[in-house]
Design a protein around this motif. Structure first.
Motif, PDB file in Angstrom:
ATOM      1  N   HIS A  33       0.832  -1.201   0.000  1.00  9.00           N
ATOM      2  CA  HIS A  33       0.000   0.000   0.000  1.00  9.00           C
ATOM      3  C   HIS A  33       0.871   1.256   0.000  1.00  9.00           C
ATOM      4  O   HIS A  33       0.706   2.144  -0.817  1.00  9.00           O
ATOM      5  N   SER A  36       3.559   1.314  -3.074  1.00  7.82           N
ATOM      6  CA  SER A  36       2.989   1.524  -4.397  1.00  7.82           C
ATOM      7  C   SER A  36       2.481   2.955  -4.571  1.00  7.82           C
ATOM      8  O   SER A  36       2.645   3.557  -5.613  1.00  7.82           O
ATOM      9  N   GLN A  37       1.900   3.529  -3.487  1.00 11.69           N
ATOM     10  CA  GLN A  37       1.407   4.909  -3.603  1.00 11.69           C
ATOM     11  C   GLN A  37       2.563   5.872  -3.876  1.00 11.69           C
ATOM     12  O   GLN A  37       2.493   6.716  -4.766  1.00 11.69           O
ATOM     13  N   LEU A  40       3.891   5.397  -7.330  1.00 14.19           N
ATOM     14  CA  LEU A  40       3.013   5.980  -8.350  1.00 14.19           C
ATOM     15  C   LEU A  40       3.169   7.495  -8.424  1.00 14.19           C
ATOM     16  O   LEU A  40       3.213   8.080  -9.498  1.00 14.19           O
ATOM     17  N   LEU A  85       0.214   6.865 -16.910  1.00 14.14           N
ATOM     18  CA  LEU A  85      -0.827   6.121 -16.214  1.00 14.14           C
ATOM     19  C   LEU A  85      -2.034   6.998 -15.937  1.00 14.14           C
ATOM     20  O   LEU A  85      -3.166   6.621 -16.138  1.00 14.14           O
ATOM     21  N   ILE A 153      -5.821   4.486  -9.003  1.00 16.32           N
ATOM     22  CA  ILE A 153      -5.003   3.445  -9.654  1.00 16.32           C
ATOM     23  C   ILE A 153      -4.399   2.518  -8.600  1.00 16.32           C
ATOM     24  O   ILE A 153      -4.407   1.294  -8.722  1.00 16.32           O
ATOM     25  N   ASN A 154      -3.903   3.159  -7.506  1.00 19.47           N
ATOM     26  CA  ASN A 154      -3.317   2.376  -6.420  1.00 19.47           C
ATOM     27  C   ASN A 154      -4.329   1.384  -5.871  1.00 19.47           C
ATOM     28  O   ASN A 154      -4.021   0.221  -5.608  1.00 19.47           O
ATOM     29  N   LEU A 156      -6.894   0.130  -7.403  1.00 19.49           N
ATOM     30  CA  LEU A 156      -7.082  -0.936  -8.403  1.00 19.49           C
ATOM     31  C   LEU A 156      -5.989  -1.997  -8.274  1.00 19.49           C
ATOM     32  O   LEU A 156      -6.250  -3.204  -8.237  1.00 19.49           O
ATOM     33  N   MET A 157      -4.755  -1.471  -8.178  1.00 17.38           N
ATOM     34  CA  MET A 157      -3.614  -2.397  -8.063  1.00 17.38           C
ATOM     35  C   MET A 157      -3.711  -3.223  -6.786  1.00 17.38           C
ATOM     36  O   MET A 157      -3.446  -4.415  -6.772  1.00 17.38           O
ATOM     37  N   ARG A 158      -4.100  -2.523  -5.700  1.00 19.61           N
ATOM     38  CA  ARG A 158      -4.204  -3.241  -4.424  1.00 19.61           C
ATOM     39  C   ARG A 158      -5.287  -4.310  -4.469  1.00 19.61           C
ATOM     40  O   ARG A 158      -5.139  -5.387  -3.929  1.00 19.61           O
ATOM     41  N   SER A 160      -6.278  -5.968  -7.049  1.00 17.72           N
ATOM     42  CA  SER A 160      -5.855  -7.167  -7.783  1.00 17.72           C
ATOM     43  C   SER A 160      -4.832  -7.947  -6.956  1.00 17.72           C
ATOM     44  O   SER A 160      -4.803  -9.185  -6.972  1.00 17.72           O
ATOM     45  N   GLN A 161      -4.023  -7.195  -6.179  1.00 14.53           N
ATOM     46  CA  GLN A 161      -3.060  -7.891  -5.311  1.00 14.53           C
ATOM     47  C   GLN A 161      -3.804  -8.700  -4.246  1.00 14.53           C
ATOM     48  O   GLN A 161      -3.475  -9.837  -3.960  1.00 14.53           O
TER      49      GLN A 161
END
Ligand SMILES: Nc1ncnc2c1ncn2[C@@H]1O[C@H](COP(=O)(O)OP(=O)(O)OP(=O)(O)O)[C@@H](O)[C@H]1O
Ligand SMILES: [Mg+2]
Length: 450
Positions: A33, A36-37, A40, A85, A153-154, A156-158, A160-161
């Motif tokens: 978390h 990635s933030q 990004l 992005l 976006i973060n 979304l990524m989280r 899927s993780q």
């Protein structure tokens, strides 16, 4: 109780496993978390800077008017789609805060600047100068992206993780349950086998072929069970032989005593019967004493008292004890000793072992008994007792050490069992074989003191 234990082990394993998965899960999610933030935002900043530089290049030529800017925007879209992005907005302005072009009309440059600073900032901004060929500053291009978009976006990524973590956790737990089963199954099998085990029953060996500690445990148990069985067999044979051995003299005593009591045997015969009774009682006493002694040798380890002794002295003492009987029978006993120095042994017991061997040899020898002792190596002493008698009947040499085994002209058959127990109490070994050209050979191997 047993199954309870198994489920406990199983659930402990599963719980540990589960906790491990959960902690990995939490640690990765949290670090992901934050990392990635930041990643990004950094990425967006770099991207904005790169793009602002390109735009400033484009706009360095010609005059900075709304129409030229709009004409060149088509290119900007291509750039944006290919590399970024988040979608960015653009403001182009001249030195005195005069906005020439803006994607977003609802916001002023001042507001934008305020809202792109500090921890609660809403925008990521990058401003690059637009310089003309002659080095004059024509204006500025400011690109900005919404933090909210980045967070989106973060997220979304989280998500899927999270999904992939959940899927792998489910797979891990299913595998965990499978391993738990395959791990506790052999333990359960082993427990069931142990619970049903009886010394006398026809127990099959446990076959657990897992090549791990549980497999080893099963093998050890099989080995132990074989030992117990053998011991039990020995014990059974011993009791059978012992009762048989005790019954013979008891019957002789009873028969002779009844003969006298009934008046069937009288006079000289009665005296003879009384002598038989005395002799048989003595034999009985000797058997009981020998058996008790043997039992003590085999059960109490402390019954051995070791000290440094001269081997030759002990052998000569034993020879002395039997010398009278040997002489009576016209048998010569030769002692050849090559062992110098002292040997750690229980003198009394070792003497008794030699007396038993010499006693037998005297009974069977024709004319001569030889006792050799020698150093086989620094660690091993060999003692051989050889006679020139009739030797063993075929296969007999394997049985002579059994308790109560005696040949046709033998005694109670306990002497060699005692001898063997004494030698083994010294960590030695004893074997019997045929001597050349005739007679019996007993070979003792003793460890030499360190
Ligand atoms: N030197 C020997 N030559 C031939 N046979 C022997 C010799 N020593 C032992 N044996 C055989 O082994 C048997 C067992 O010997 P062991 O000394 O154990 O018992 P035993 O002499 O018969 O009785 P005891 O308990 O009085 O010693 C003997 O009865 C005999 O058959
Ligand atoms: Mg004997």
């Amino acid at each position: 109780m047993g199954t309870e234990l198994m489920t406990k082990i199983g659930s402990k394993l599963l719980l540990t496993y589960f906790l491990l998965i959960i902690s990995i899960f939490l640690i990765t999610s949290l670090s992901f978390h934050f990392i990635s933030q930041r990643y990004l935002i950094n990425g967006t900043e770099q991207q904005l800077q790169k793009e602002a530089n390109v735009i400033s290049q484009w706009l360095s030529k010609g005059n900075l008017s709304r129409s030229t800017i709009q004409a060149k925007l088509v290119n900007r879209k291509v750039l944006a789609i290919s590399e970024r992005l988040t979608s960015s907005k653009m403001i182009i302005w001249t030195g005195n805060q005069n906005i020439i072009y803006s994607d977003l009309t609802a916001i002023t440059l001042n507001q934008l600047e305020k809202q792109s600073k500090g921890p609660g900032r809403k925008f990521v901004t990058e401003t690059v100068e637009i310089t003309a060929k002659n080095g004059r500053t024509k204006g500025y291009v400011t690109l900005f992206a919404k933090i909210e978009d980045i967070k989106e976006i973060n997220k979304l990524m989280r998500n899927s993780q999270l999904i992939s973590l959940i899927i792998s956790a489910i797979i891990a737990i299913v595998l965990g349950i499978f391993f738990e089963k395959s791990l506790t199954k052999p333990i359960r099998l082993l427990t069931a086998h142990l619970r049903n085990y009886t010394v006398r029953g026809s127990n099959e060996e446990i076959s657990i072929r897992t090549k791990d500690e549980i497999g080893e445990l099963a093998d050890s148990f099989n080995a132990l069970s074989r030992k117990i069985k053998r011991y039990d067999e020995d014990q059974k044979v011993f009791f059978q032989n012992a009762s048989h051995e005790l019954k013979t003299p008891l019957m002789a005593i009873q028969g002779n005593a009844e003969g006298i009591l009934d008046g069937v045997v009288t006079g000289e015969d009665a005296k003879h019967s009384l002598n038989v009774i005395i002799a048989e009682s003595q034999r009985l006493k000797k058997i009981v004493e020998s058996v008790t002694y043997l039992a003590k040798l085999e059960s109490v380890e402390e019954s051995f008292r070791f000290a440094e002794e001269s081997l030759e002295r002990v052998i000569l003492d034993a020879v002395d004890s039997v010398a009278a009987i040997a002489e009576q029978k016209g048998i010569e006993i030769l002692v050849k000793n090559d062992v110098t120095g002292s040997v750690l042994m229980d003198r009394e017991k070792m003497k008794r072992a030699f007396i038993n061997l010499l006693g037998n040899a005297i009974r069977y020898a024709e004319s001569e008994i030889v006792v050799y002792s020698m150093m086989r190596s620094v660690e091993e002493i060999i003692i051989e007792i050889v006679d020139n008698g009739s030797g063993f009947a075929p296969g007999e040499e394997k049985k002579v050490f059994q308790r109560f085994y005696s040949g046709d002209t033998g005694g109670s058959g306990i002497g060699l069992a005692i001898t063997k127990a004494i030698i083994e109490g010294h960590n030695g070994t004893i074997t019997a074989s045929r001597a050349e050209p005739k007679g019996a050979l007993f070979r003792i191997s003793l460890p030499n003191k360190e």
